[in-house]
Design an enzyme around this catalytic site. Structure first.
Site, PDB file in Angstrom:
ATOM      1  N   ASN A 154       9.012   1.536  -2.179  1.00  0.00           N
ATOM      2  CA  ASN A 154       8.183   0.615  -1.206  1.00  0.00           C
ATOM      3  C   ASN A 154       8.178  -0.961  -2.184  1.00  0.00           C
ATOM      4  OD1 ASN A 154       7.399   2.605   0.308  1.00  0.00           O
ATOM      5  ND2 ASN A 154       5.562   2.642   0.027  1.00  0.00           N
TER       6      ASN A 154
ATOM      7  N   ASP B 190       4.790   6.967  14.012  1.00  0.00           N
ATOM      8  CA  ASP B 190       5.764   8.371  13.078  1.00  0.00           C
ATOM      9  C   ASP B 190       4.868   8.978  12.713  1.00  0.00           C
ATOM     10  OD1 ASP B 190       3.630   6.843  11.172  1.00  0.00           O
ATOM     11  OD2 ASP B 190       5.167   6.066   9.933  1.00  0.00           O
TER      12      ASP B 190
HETATM   13  N1  EPU Z   1      -1.909  -1.805  10.144  1.00  0.00           N
HETATM   14  C1  EPU Z   1      -3.119  -2.460  11.163  1.00  0.00           C
HETATM   15  N2  EPU Z   1      -2.018  -3.300  11.859  1.00  0.00           N
HETATM   16  C2  EPU Z   1      -0.743  -4.142  11.203  1.00  0.00           C
HETATM   17  C3  EPU Z   1      -0.184  -3.538   9.638  1.00  0.00           C
HETATM   18  C4  EPU Z   1      -1.852  -2.732   9.210  1.00  0.00           C
HETATM   19  O1  EPU Z   1      -3.514  -1.700  11.545  1.00  0.00           O
HETATM   20  O2  EPU Z   1      -1.115  -5.026  11.119  1.00  0.00           O
HETATM   21  C5  EPU Z   1      -3.220  -0.775   9.169  1.00  0.00           C
HETATM   22  C6  EPU Z   1      -1.697   0.186   9.572  1.00  0.00           C
HETATM   23  O3  EPU Z   1      -1.634   1.714  10.975  1.00  0.00           O
HETATM   24  C7  EPU Z   1      -2.019   1.704   8.491  1.00  0.00           C
HETATM   25  C8  EPU Z   1      -3.480   0.613   7.458  1.00  0.00           C
HETATM   26  O4  EPU Z   1      -3.562  -0.449   8.587  1.00  0.00           O
HETATM   27  O5  EPU Z   1      -3.279   2.599   8.874  1.00  0.00           O
HETATM   28  C9  EPU Z   1      -1.980  -0.139   6.339  1.00  0.00           C
HETATM   29  O6  EPU Z   1      -1.672  -0.394   6.279  1.00  0.00           O
HETATM   30  P1  EPU Z   1       0.005  -1.334   5.642  1.00  0.00           P
HETATM   31  O7  EPU Z   1       0.193  -2.230   6.495  1.00  0.00           O
HETATM   32  O8  EPU Z   1      -0.828  -1.501   4.231  1.00  0.00           O
HETATM   33  O9  EPU Z   1       1.202  -0.367   4.853  1.00  0.00           O
HETATM   34  P2  EPU Z   1       2.291  -0.582   4.984  1.00  0.00           P
HETATM   35  O10 EPU Z   1       3.050  -1.149   5.415  1.00  0.00           O
HETATM   36  O11 EPU Z   1       2.934  -0.152   6.346  1.00  0.00           O
HETATM   37  C10 EPU Z   1       3.146   0.590   2.513  1.00  0.00           C
HETATM   38  C11 EPU Z   1       3.647   1.932   2.452  1.00  0.00           C
HETATM   39  C12 EPU Z   1       3.406   2.856   2.693  1.00  0.00           C
HETATM   40  C13 EPU Z   1       2.211   3.506   2.439  1.00  0.00           C
HETATM   41  C14 EPU Z   1       0.677   1.976   2.766  1.00  0.00           C
HETATM   42  C15 EPU Z   1      -0.256   2.059   2.484  1.00  0.00           C
HETATM   43  C16 EPU Z   1       5.793   0.914   2.561  1.00  0.00           C
HETATM   44  C17 EPU Z   1       7.777   0.916   3.330  1.00  0.00           C
HETATM   45  N3  EPU Z   1       5.183   1.394   2.888  1.00  0.00           N
HETATM   46  O12 EPU Z   1       2.938   0.856   4.464  1.00  0.00           O
HETATM   47  O13 EPU Z   1       4.036   4.445   2.032  1.00  0.00           O
HETATM   48  O14 EPU Z   1       1.243   4.198   2.592  1.00  0.00           O
HETATM   49  O15 EPU Z   1       1.611   1.101   2.418  1.00  0.00           O
HETATM   50  O16 EPU Z   1      -0.469   2.059   0.997  1.00  0.00           O
HETATM   51  O17 EPU Z   1       6.004  -0.045   1.365  1.00  0.00           O
HETATM   52  C18 EPU Z   1       5.349   6.315   1.979  1.00  0.00           C
HETATM   53  O18 EPU Z   1       5.984   5.678   0.548  1.00  0.00           O
HETATM   54  O19 EPU Z   1       5.300   7.239   2.217  1.00  0.00           O
HETATM   55  C19 EPU Z   1       4.774   5.333   2.477  1.00  0.00           C
HETATM   56  C20 EPU Z   1       4.037   5.899   3.995  1.00  0.00           C
END
Ligand code: EPU
Length: 415
Positions: free
Chosen positions: A20, A113
């Site tokens: 990540n 997803d």
């Molecule tokens: N969310 C919104 N709107 C947005 C952005 C996020 O509603 O504009 C919601 C998402 O739907 C979710 C929550 O906020 O319910 C958290 O989302 P976040 O943006 O923090 O996560 P992400 O950047 O999409 C990263 C990791 C995930 C990890 C999450 C939480 C990467 C590539 N992915 O996702 O990792 O679970 O942060 O810590 O960095 C994995 O490694 O398998 C994985 C899924």
């Protein structure tokens, strides 16, 4: 992957660079023309997809053992195509750097997803504050900005991806940007360290308020990726479930404090060796309750491992998911097939421990869930056959050889 009961894991596991983090660091190289080099790059298939995406934008990407050499041209292609975003939703992080450097981008909208609905509204509203305009057409976001200008952005929730996209746009915007309620994950600090080495002016990385003073241009960089705390958690769970003692070379105790507290409450002995972590399992784990929260809370990504551990612990543990809607509990049906006693309601799961699970054929539905099934198989009678392992390959550099090297009965069969 075929897993058989294994007891008494012993030895050392090297922890790879964080998935990540590396994906965002690769995207960040787009901010400066020239050759950037990343070290401690994990050999995982998501890195291959990000390499394809950067190539589609005109970059030359060479992946070697532990390294990525990326040569970014003066003028880049500005499109992230559906075929790649569909395979890896983290592709959305090219939006910030492309807008920052070229004032334009065309990025396919990620669909849903297995973790449930994952909107990107906060990415877009934050970038809008910096002056970007968006239109959505034919499944793509068309982004434009005459000139990005620094602004104050208060995130509704400390989203990891939104914080990263905003950071990468703000470093080249005119003036000062303040990101409030920013995500505080170690991977955000890693990105800030790399951007700073490229010439960006950033303060407050790792805190909830990040201040960025835009600069005219950035330079390419050589940077080493932070160790993967989620991979480290996987091996802590493996030794917790199978028993024994392991040293995790390179793991950072200061990035996983809350998890380490939880595991100690479950009876594990864990110490910081200065060069990694040393962990020893008790005879039987004790159940605890778990609540996932943004960093520094217990990460949602640790949860499948904790559920696997609770499945063989003594007592009852209540697990509450607060990050993903719908609970991110899909893999629990698979664990039930292995005779785990788990009930879910809304975003809660009640896990009643049993001394041993029962090996079964189970399907990996996402990266962490897949690895958790492998971990559960270490304490399941008979054979556990995990299918759908391409999910595991997205995020794990050598899960099977690393486990086998410390005594686990795990192998991989080509199908
Ligand atoms: N969310 C919104 N709107 C947005 C952005 C996020 O509603 O504009 C919601 C998402 O739907 C979710 C929550 O906020 O319910 C958290 O989302 P976040 O943006 O923090 O996560 P992400 O950047 O999409 C990263 C990791 C995930 C990890 C999450 C939480 C990467 C590539 N992915 O996702 O990792 O679970 O942060 O810590 O960095 C994995 O490694 O398998 C994985 C899924």
């Amino acid at each position: 992957m075929i897993v058989r009961p294994s007891s008494g894991l012993r030895g050392e596991v090297p922890i790879s660079g964080a998935k990540n983090s590396v994906l965002k660091l690769m995207a960040a190289t787009l901010l400066a023309p020239g050759e950037s080099v990343l070290h401690n790059v994990p050999a995982i298939s998501d890195v291959g997809i990000m390499a394809e995406l950067l190539r589609a934008m005109g970059a030359e990407v060479t992946l070697g053992p532990g390294t990525a050499r990326i040569v970014v041209p003066e003028v880049c292609g500005l499109e992230a195509p559906y075929e790649l975003v569909e395979r890896m939703r983290a592709s959305i992080v090219v939006l910030g750097p492309l807008l920052g450097r070229f004032g334009r981008a065309r990025v396919s909208l990620p669909g849903g997803d297995d973790l449930g609905p994952r909107p990107i509204d906060m990415h877009l509203s934050g970038l809008q504050k910096l002056g970007a305009c968006f239109e959505s057409e034919h499944g793509y976001i068309e982004a434009r900005a005459e000139m990005l200008r620094g602004a104050e952005v208060l995130l509704e929730y400390p989203s990891v991806g939104a914080t990263e996209n905003l950071l990468m746009a703000a470093v080249l915007a005119k003036g000062r940007t303040l990101i409030e309620n920013a995500a505080r994950e170690p991977e955000i600090s890693d990105l800030c360290d790399m951007l700073t080495a490229m010439g960006a002016r950033i303060e407050g990385a790792g805190s909830s308020t990040i201040e960025v003073e835009g600069v005219e241009g950035l330079s390419p960089v050589t940077h080493s990726v932070v160790p993967d705390r989620i991979e480290a958690a996987t091996y802590l769970a493996a030794v917790g479930v199978a028993g024994g003692e392991l040293t995790l070379r390179g793991a950072r105790a200061d990035h996983m404090e809350m998890l380490i507290e939880k595991l100690r409450a479950m009876g594990m002995t864990i110490s910081d060796t200065g060069e990694g972590l040393w962990a020893m399992a008790p005879e039987t784990l004790r159940s605890v309750d778990v609540v996932t929260l943004p960093y520094p809370g217990v990460a949602t990504d640790y949860k499948p491992f904790l559920v696997a551990m609770l499945s063989v612990a003594e007592g009852v543990g209540i697990v509450t998911e607060n990050i993903f809607q719908g609970g991110r509990f899909g893999y629990i049906d698979e664990l039930r097939r292995m005779r785990a006693d788990i009930r879910t309601q809304g975003h809660h799961a009640v896990v009643r421990g049993t001394p041993a699970l029962s090996g079964a054929r189970v399907r990996a539905r996402d990266i962490r869930a897949g690895a958790a099934l492998v971990v559960a198989g270490l304490r399941a009678e008979g054979e556990t056959r995990v299918v759908g392992v391409s999910h595991i390959d997205r995020g794990y550099d050598g899960l099977v050889p690393k486990l086998a090297a410390v005594g686990a009965d795990v192998s991989r069969r080509q199908t």
